[in-house]
Design an enzyme around this catalytic site. Structure first.
Site, PDB file in Angstrom:
ATOM      1  N   HIS A  40       1.532   3.012 -12.650  1.00  0.00           N
ATOM      2  CA  HIS A  40       0.837   2.443 -11.493  1.00  0.00           C
ATOM      3  C   HIS A  40      -0.255   1.459 -11.954  1.00  0.00           C
ATOM      4  O   HIS A  40      -0.441   0.400 -11.364  1.00  0.00           O
ATOM      5  CB  HIS A  40       0.156   3.539 -10.678  1.00  0.00           C
ATOM      6  CG  HIS A  40       1.083   4.492  -9.991  1.00  0.00           C
ATOM      7  ND1 HIS A  40       1.082   5.846 -10.256  1.00  0.00           N
ATOM      8  CD2 HIS A  40       2.016   4.306  -9.033  1.00  0.00           C
ATOM      9  CE1 HIS A  40       1.979   6.444  -9.477  1.00  0.00           C
ATOM     10  NE2 HIS A  40       2.564   5.529  -8.729  1.00  0.00           N
ATOM     11  N   GLY A 152       6.904  -1.815  -8.559  1.00  0.00           N
ATOM     12  CA  GLY A 152       7.520  -1.549  -9.850  1.00  0.00           C
ATOM     13  C   GLY A 152       9.034  -1.678  -9.811  1.00  0.00           C
ATOM     14  O   GLY A 152       9.677  -1.306  -8.824  1.00  0.00           O
TER      15      GLY A 152
END
Ligand code: AMP
Length: 283
Positions: A40, A152
């Protein structure tokens, strides 16, 4: 170490975004469900490298993207530790709304994504998942009004769904895909890795190993469907219950029969005990 500004309401977040924009800064939104890990945090690093001077993380465990039999209740919630991590990387904002700020009484609009959301990968095993993702991401993008948003490649089909949605709905925020951050042994970082027992954690590395050896064999010119079948067998032999191991076109997510049909992306989903893991790799 400066603390991120915590926003509980859309109005608070928008006011900060407007203030930063007034100072001539570009703002990136990074949507998450919290339980933050280095994967993250790499999204903010990516945003900075792209010239975004301000980063806002959202932390919201979105109920509408979980099926009744999934882990919504058990999903790890580690807000204080998350804020410490955001402070350590100098993130500017953290939007952590209560559920009623996102879904107030009377909320009734659904977002039904098509195209890559119907590729026959995650959607086959989690039929309503991308409708929930598209709903909350459309809202977060509209709420933040950031210049860019980072997602992502770990959730590769999700990234394709979000790109398609932003294009189709004329959402002006620029969408970025960020490479997968892995543990030292190759396991893709995930908030769900905390569910793995020590033994399962040892087994889990198999997914990335099989992805990389299969990618290499495809690059060497071997038959794609035979390699995917062999990969599936290896993963099952390693103690996983396999959902899929597939070679797809990296943009359309359409099935590919050969390297020349590419760019090719390998995608896998498999369950180890009660933990469902996903991973993917470029060929
Ligand atoms: P999540 O909190 O799992 O919804 O993930 C929030 C965002 O972080 C999504 O865009 C994910 O794709 C991204 N993400 C999660 N794990 C990783 C990772 N290992 N590497 C890069 N991005 C990731």
């Amino acid at each position: 170490m400066s603390q991120p500004e915590i926003f509980r309401t859309i109005a608070e977040m928008r006011a900060a975004v407007a203030r930063w924009r007034g100072q001539g800064e570009k703002i990136a939104l990074i949507p998450t469900m919290g339980a933050l890990h280095a994967g993250h945090l790499s999204l903010a690093e990516f945003a900075r490298a792209k010239g975004f001077g301000r980063t806002v993380y959202s932390i919201f465990v979105n109920p509408t993207q979980f099926a009744a039999n999934e882990d919504f209740g058990a999903y790890p919630r580690t807000f204080a530790a998350d804020v410490d991590k955001l402070a350590s990387i100098g993130a500017d904002g953290c939007f952590a709304p209560p559920p009623e700020e996102i879904y107030p009484a009377g909320f009734s609009t659904k977002v039904i994504p098509g195209g890559p959301a119907l590729a026959g990968l995650e959607d086959k095993f989690r039929p309503d998942h991308f409708a929930g993702v598209a709903q909350v991401v459309a809202k977060l993008l509209n709420q933040a009004q950031a210049d860019g948003a980072c997602f992502g490649e770990k959730d590769f089909q999700q990234l394709a769904v979000i790109r398609q949605m932003a294009r189709d709905l004329d959402i002006p925020t620029q969408i970025f895909g960020v490479p997968i951050k892995r543990e030292a042994d190759g396991l893709a970082m995930s908030s769900r890795n905390v569910y793995l027992s020590a033994e399962e954690r040892g087994q889990a590395v198999l997914l990335s190993q099989v992805l990389s050896e299969t990618a290499e064999a495809i690059r060497a010119g071997k038959d794609v469907s035979a390699l995917c079948a062999a990969a599936a067998q290896k993963i099952e032999a390693g103690g996983f219950a396999l959902d899929y191991f597939e070679a797809r076109h990296a943009e359309s997510l359409a099935p590919v029969a050969a390297l020349a049909d590419g760019p090719v992306r390998l995608l896998v989903a498999a369950r180890l005990g009660r933990t469902r893991l996903i991973d993917n790799m470029a060929v």
